[in-house]
Design a protein around this motif. Sequence first.
Motif, mmCIF file in Angstrom:
data_model
loop_
_atom_site.group_PDB
_atom_site.id
_atom_site.type_symbol
_atom_site.label_atom_id
_atom_site.label_comp_id
_atom_site.label_asym_id
_atom_site.label_seq_id
_atom_site.Cartn_x
_atom_site.Cartn_y
_atom_site.Cartn_z
ATOM 1 N N ILE A 33 24.655 9.613 16.893
ATOM 2 C CA ILE A 33 24.907 8.711 15.870
ATOM 3 C C ILE A 33 25.550 9.518 14.582
ATOM 4 C CG2 ILE A 33 23.256 7.832 14.167
ATOM 5 C CD1 ILE A 33 21.409 7.128 16.480
ATOM 6 N N ALA A 34 25.214 10.757 14.399
ATOM 7 C CA ALA A 34 25.655 11.619 13.386
ATOM 8 C C ALA A 34 27.404 11.538 13.611
ATOM 9 C CB ALA A 34 25.278 12.957 13.078
ATOM 10 N N HIS A 35 27.794 11.776 14.762
ATOM 11 C CA HIS A 35 29.065 11.757 14.982
ATOM 12 C C HIS A 35 30.056 10.402 14.881
ATOM 13 C CE1 HIS A 35 33.102 13.380 16.614
ATOM 14 N NE2 HIS A 35 32.996 12.517 17.562
ATOM 15 N N HIS A 36 29.350 9.308 15.582
ATOM 16 C CA HIS A 36 30.076 7.948 15.626
ATOM 17 C C HIS A 36 29.642 7.174 14.696
ATOM 18 C CE1 HIS A 36 32.331 9.042 19.333
ATOM 19 N NE2 HIS A 36 31.121 9.170 20.028
ATOM 20 N N GLY A 37 28.498 7.237 14.080
ATOM 21 C CA GLY A 37 27.785 6.277 13.179
ATOM 22 C C GLY A 37 26.770 5.496 14.212
ATOM 23 N N GLU A 38 25.815 4.739 13.622
ATOM 24 C CA GLU A 38 24.534 4.400 14.342
ATOM 25 C C GLU A 38 24.964 3.352 15.692
ATOM 26 O OE1 GLU A 38 20.172 2.836 13.937
ATOM 27 O OE2 GLU A 38 21.255 2.855 12.099
ATOM 28 N N ARG A 39 25.668 2.486 15.253
ATOM 29 C CA ARG A 39 26.091 1.420 16.206
ATOM 30 C C ARG A 39 26.831 1.946 17.349
ATOM 31 N NH1 ARG A 39 28.997 -4.308 15.118
ATOM 32 N NH2 ARG A 39 29.006 -5.299 17.435
ATOM 33 N N LYS A 40 27.910 2.688 17.333
ATOM 34 C CA LYS A 40 28.669 3.223 18.375
ATOM 35 C C LYS A 40 27.964 4.452 19.032
ATOM 36 C CE LYS A 40 33.133 5.295 19.495
ATOM 37 N NZ LYS A 40 34.485 5.668 19.038
ATOM 38 N N GLY A 41 27.222 5.294 18.066
ATOM 39 C CA GLY A 41 26.460 6.136 18.702
ATOM 40 C C GLY A 41 25.373 5.865 19.791
ATOM 41 N N VAL A 42 24.752 4.936 19.168
ATOM 42 C CA VAL A 42 23.623 4.256 20.182
ATOM 43 C C VAL A 42 24.282 3.609 21.354
ATOM 44 C CG1 VAL A 42 21.887 2.666 20.505
ATOM 45 C CG2 VAL A 42 21.880 3.865 18.242
ATOM 46 N N ARG A 43 25.364 3.013 21.293
ATOM 47 C CA ARG A 43 26.018 2.440 22.540
ATOM 48 C C ARG A 43 26.431 3.465 23.257
ATOM 49 N NH1 ARG A 43 29.328 -0.513 19.823
ATOM 50 N NH2 ARG A 43 31.320 0.762 20.147
ATOM 51 N N ASP A 44 27.031 4.299 22.812
ATOM 52 C CA ASP A 44 27.696 5.509 23.562
ATOM 53 C C ASP A 44 26.521 6.250 24.297
ATOM 54 O OD1 ASP A 44 29.960 7.288 24.535
ATOM 55 O OD2 ASP A 44 29.296 8.841 23.207
ATOM 56 N N LEU A 53 16.933 4.624 17.459
ATOM 57 C CA LEU A 53 16.122 5.774 17.744
ATOM 58 C C LEU A 53 14.624 5.414 17.837
ATOM 59 C CD1 LEU A 53 17.607 8.449 15.377
ATOM 60 C CD2 LEU A 53 17.490 8.521 17.819
ATOM 61 N N GLU A 54 14.343 4.270 17.125
ATOM 62 C CA GLU A 54 12.846 3.601 17.363
ATOM 63 C C GLU A 54 12.463 3.232 18.611
ATOM 64 O OE1 GLU A 54 9.877 0.470 14.951
ATOM 65 O OE2 GLU A 54 11.632 0.994 14.194
#
Length: 374
Positions: free
Chosen positions: A276-287, A315-316
């Motif tokens: 999430i820190a690297h990609h942003g929340e949406r892309k990070g969670v998907r990845d 994260l929740e």
Amino acid sequence: MEPLRIGKHELTTPVVLAPMAGVTNPPFRRLCREQGAGLYVCEMITARALVERHPGTAEMIAFDDDESPRSMQLYGVDPATIGRAVERIVDEDLADHVDLNFGCPVPKVTRRGGGAALPYKRRLFERIVRTAVETAGRGGLPLTVKMRIGIDDDHETFLDAGRIAAAEGAAAVALHARTAAQRYSGHADWTRIAELRDAVPAEVPVLGNGDIFAADDALAMVEKTGCDGVVVGRGCLGRPWLFGELEAAFAGRPAPTPPTLGGVAGVMRRHVELLIAHHGERKGVRDSRKHMSWYLHGFAVGSELRRELGMIDGLESLDALLARLDHDQPFPPEADGPRGRQGSPGHVTLPEGWLDDPEDATVPAGADVMNSGG
């Protein structure tokens, strides 16, 4: 075992993380680096994308501030484009080490003469390696080469390619001991790594790749082949602590205790945070979703919970699901062994007439049309 020297870089643990698309980004490399010493390579970058400053490439060539050496793998088919890409790496100080990919078996790569298809064209391979070594050398960067046994059983290329790469000044050569036709199926033939070690001058390190899923596998490969180090790919998926086990094994120390399911859950949580820190929340969670099944490989976890973890939306929801795991469950023996993609062997897609003349150094038409980030 002696440290592995690649140009000016000395690795106390002779272990390299193989580039894996969509996996070996800065978050995953950080998790691995924290476990043990080695060389951690970013995702494969297309040379043309780097030259043309494709928007997606900047994120793929990012390194943490404390990464050293910074290692980048390039893919390309045109010596001129490869040369310009390496020139940019040198001029803009983008990396400390460059590896050339001649091992990818993916059809979209081989159909353009790239990856594992390219070493069949010995003179073209020679031109690419020569150009890259000379250009990297201006900045003091070591240039290495990774390859496969060949296209298929009838078109083996690794011995000629290894000799050519060494003669042109490659700092090391790595062999994934499968053909392109095998893809990731069956078993790697470690005897070919031994053949390459015998064929290449002793001062040029030879690295072995294929079927290293545990620290004992790495020690066995070195013992059986005489290789100077190992390259680890699928074996570390969902298991970044493998690098701590490898470091201990090569140092002759007892193996660290593998994590319980609760420990694994903690690593999973941190991995998602880093993505999430690297990609942003949406892309990070998907990845992050694809990593869930790898982390849980071998553990007694119900199919419904596995499915839900593969569909997290933040994260929740992750925390709620991780709380349902049996945190005291010990690391299972079933977690060892093959993981990630395996697939089946198949026909290798090549440019028309590719096998007609191995001495032809012509760059295939349209070879560089791939200009995505990797």
